[in-house]
Design a protein around this motif. Structure first.
Motif, short mmCIF file in Angstrom:
data_model
loop_
_atom_site.label_atom_id
_atom_site.label_comp_id
_atom_site.label_asym_id
_atom_site.label_seq_id
_atom_site.Cartn_x
_atom_site.Cartn_y
_atom_site.Cartn_z
N VAL A 1 0.84 -1.20 0.00
CA VAL A 1 0.00 0.00 0.00
C VAL A 1 0.88 1.26 0.00
O VAL A 1 0.62 2.23 -0.72
CB VAL A 1 -0.96 0.01 1.21
N ALA A 2 1.95 1.23 0.82
CA ALA A 2 2.88 2.36 0.85
C ALA A 2 3.51 2.56 -0.52
O ALA A 2 3.68 3.70 -0.97
CB ALA A 2 3.96 2.13 1.90
N LEU A 3 3.85 1.47 -1.19
CA LEU A 3 4.43 1.55 -2.53
C LEU A 3 3.48 2.23 -3.49
O LEU A 3 3.88 3.10 -4.29
CB LEU A 3 4.80 0.15 -3.03
N LEU A 4 2.20 1.89 -3.42
CA LEU A 4 1.20 2.51 -4.29
C LEU A 4 1.07 4.01 -3.98
O LEU A 4 0.93 4.84 -4.89
CB LEU A 4 -0.16 1.82 -4.13
N MET A 5 1.13 4.36 -2.70
CA MET A 5 1.11 5.78 -2.32
C MET A 5 2.29 6.53 -2.90
O MET A 5 2.14 7.61 -3.49
CB MET A 5 1.13 5.91 -0.79
N PHE A 6 3.47 5.94 -2.75
CA PHE A 6 4.68 6.59 -3.25
C PHE A 6 4.64 6.70 -4.77
O PHE A 6 5.11 7.70 -5.33
CB PHE A 6 5.91 5.82 -2.80
N LEU A 7 4.12 5.68 -5.44
CA LEU A 7 4.02 5.74 -6.90
C LEU A 7 3.05 6.83 -7.34
O LEU A 7 3.29 7.53 -8.33
CB LEU A 7 3.58 4.38 -7.45
#
Length: 417
Positions: free
Chosen positions: A212-218
């Motif tokens: 989820v954090a990865l999707l936020m950062f992307l």
């Protein structure tokens, strides 16, 4: 990289440390948090870190200890000093304004002093790499939330700043390109943590959090619309996937995760015309004047003064009366160093890059090798290590992570790993 477990235990560990260590760790976190903001807090926290170092050094009489650190990194420090000497020489005999001669000394504490201090306190076990990585992750997570808030509200909640040109997310950072760089680093950290094979967390759903954090950062990375940052993340992703497949092969987790990320990333661009337009410009090789105006002009000037260059921060002076004056800078690290410090300064800095790449090229440090290499490529299109505080500190932190492995053998800092 037991970041989740370490973060959960950080408060308990923090309570057990001495007051001096607590003060240093708080100051270090504030310094990290202030780097993207580039404000007075950054200046104050930098000075505080130096003061804490001097207090500890003189009060505990750490002459032999510091000498050991300096000896361990003698070669790197000599190269740093030679580069600063070349900057001073070019500025003295170039066309830089007089005050730039005095401003060169700030590179001693921005580059050399902070680098030494980080290594000094790391060796003293004031912090570990896990603490530093955890702090960086938290700072970047907050900045990502700030960018998302800016996207929906129109102003970020840290600095009350609107996006660049109403569309390019910046968060509280002064420009969308360095914000994109920070989100690239954050997304890279999440990617590595998500695919890490070690069962090191106590959260049952820790991998979901990283995803989820990865999707936020992307999301914030893509909407920064920093094309150089997009390229950097692409290089890191491909490099890390190559290492992962080499070590573990292609498994179901890899296949489904990558497929999901590709689908979601594609949707980001398909549903947003601005993102799709920027991607089209990237594919077409549109360089926003780099290849057609800035770089030809810079190369022409370099040829007129190839040995020593013109001195630091002389681009605008040289560009007066030309179309190049409407651009912020060279946007190419190689050409910038050649323009400012000539062949001499550039050769010294290139040697630093080469020995650092060599230092990081090992199985144990391969992630840092990929990150450092991709960052060096980004600097060929955007950013500056001469007048960019965000870039300077990212560069120093990367050097710390790469070179700190030398101190891991027979050191008390091993207890925190």
């Amino acid at each position: 990289m037991k970041i989740t477990k370490f973060t959960l235990n950080a408060y308990q560990k923090f309570q057990e440390e001495s007051l001096f260590i607590r003060i240093f760790q708080i100051t270090l976190f504030i310094w990290l948090f202030s780097i993207p903001l580039k404000n007075a807090i950054y200046q104050i926290s930098t000075v505080l870190i130096i003061i804490l170092f001097l207090i500890h050094y003189f009060y505990y009489k750490q002459k032999d200890f510091l000498l050991g650190i300096l000896t361990t990194y003698k070669k790197v420090l000599i190269v740093f000093l030679l580069f600063i000497a070349s900057m001073l020489l070019s500025t003295l005999f170039g066309i830089s304004e007089k005050h730039e001669i005095f401003s060169i000394f700030k590179y001693i504490y921005r580059y050399i002093f902070i680098f030494i201090i980080l290594l000094y306190f790391y060796k003293q076990s004031f912090f570990s790499k896990k603490y530093l990585l955890s702090a960086i992750f938290i700072v970047l997570f907050i900045n990502s939330l700030d960018g998302i808030y800016q996207y929906f509200v129109g102003l970020d909640f840290i600095g009350n700043k609107p996006p660049d040109r109403s569309l390019l997310l910046t968060g509280a950072v002064y420009h969308h390109n360095p914000f994109g760089l920070l989100m690239t680093i954050a997304a890279s950290m999440s990617l590595v943590l998500f695919f890490d094979k070690n069962n090191y967390t106590i959260f049952k759903y820790d991998k979901i959090f990283y995803f989820v954090a990865l999707l936020m950062f992307l999301f914030t990375l893509f909407h920064s619309q920093s094309r150089s940052a997009w390229v950097m993340f692409g290089i890191i992703s491909v490099g890390y996937m190559f290492v992962y497949i080499k070590n573990y092969g292609i498994d179901k987790k890899l296949f489904f995760s990558i497929s999901t990320l590709l689908i979601i990333s594609t949707l980001f661009f398909l549903v947003d015309d601005n993102l799709f337009h920027r991607l089209t410009l990237l594919i077409q090789g549109n360089s926003s004047g780099r290849t057609t105006i800035i770089w030809p002009f810079t190369i022409e000037k370099i040829m007129d003064s190839p040995i020593l260059g013109y001195g630091i921060n002389t681009y605008k002076m040289l560009a007066v009366g030309t179309p190049s004056v409407y651009h912020a800078g060279v946007h190419n690290l190689t050409l910038e160093f050649l323009l400012y410090t000539g062949i001499i300064g550039f050769s010294i800095f290139l040697y630093l890059i080469i020995i650092t790449l060599k230092e990081s090229f090992s199985k144990r440090k391969i992630i840092y090798f990929i990150l450092f290499s991709s960052y060096f490529i980004l600097l060929q299109f955007d950013g500056s290590l001469i007048d960019g505080k965000v870039h300077q500190n990212i560069f120093i932190l990367l050097l710390f992570f790469i070179y700190s492995f030398r101190l891991d053998k027979n050191t008390s800092s091993e207890q925190y790993k």
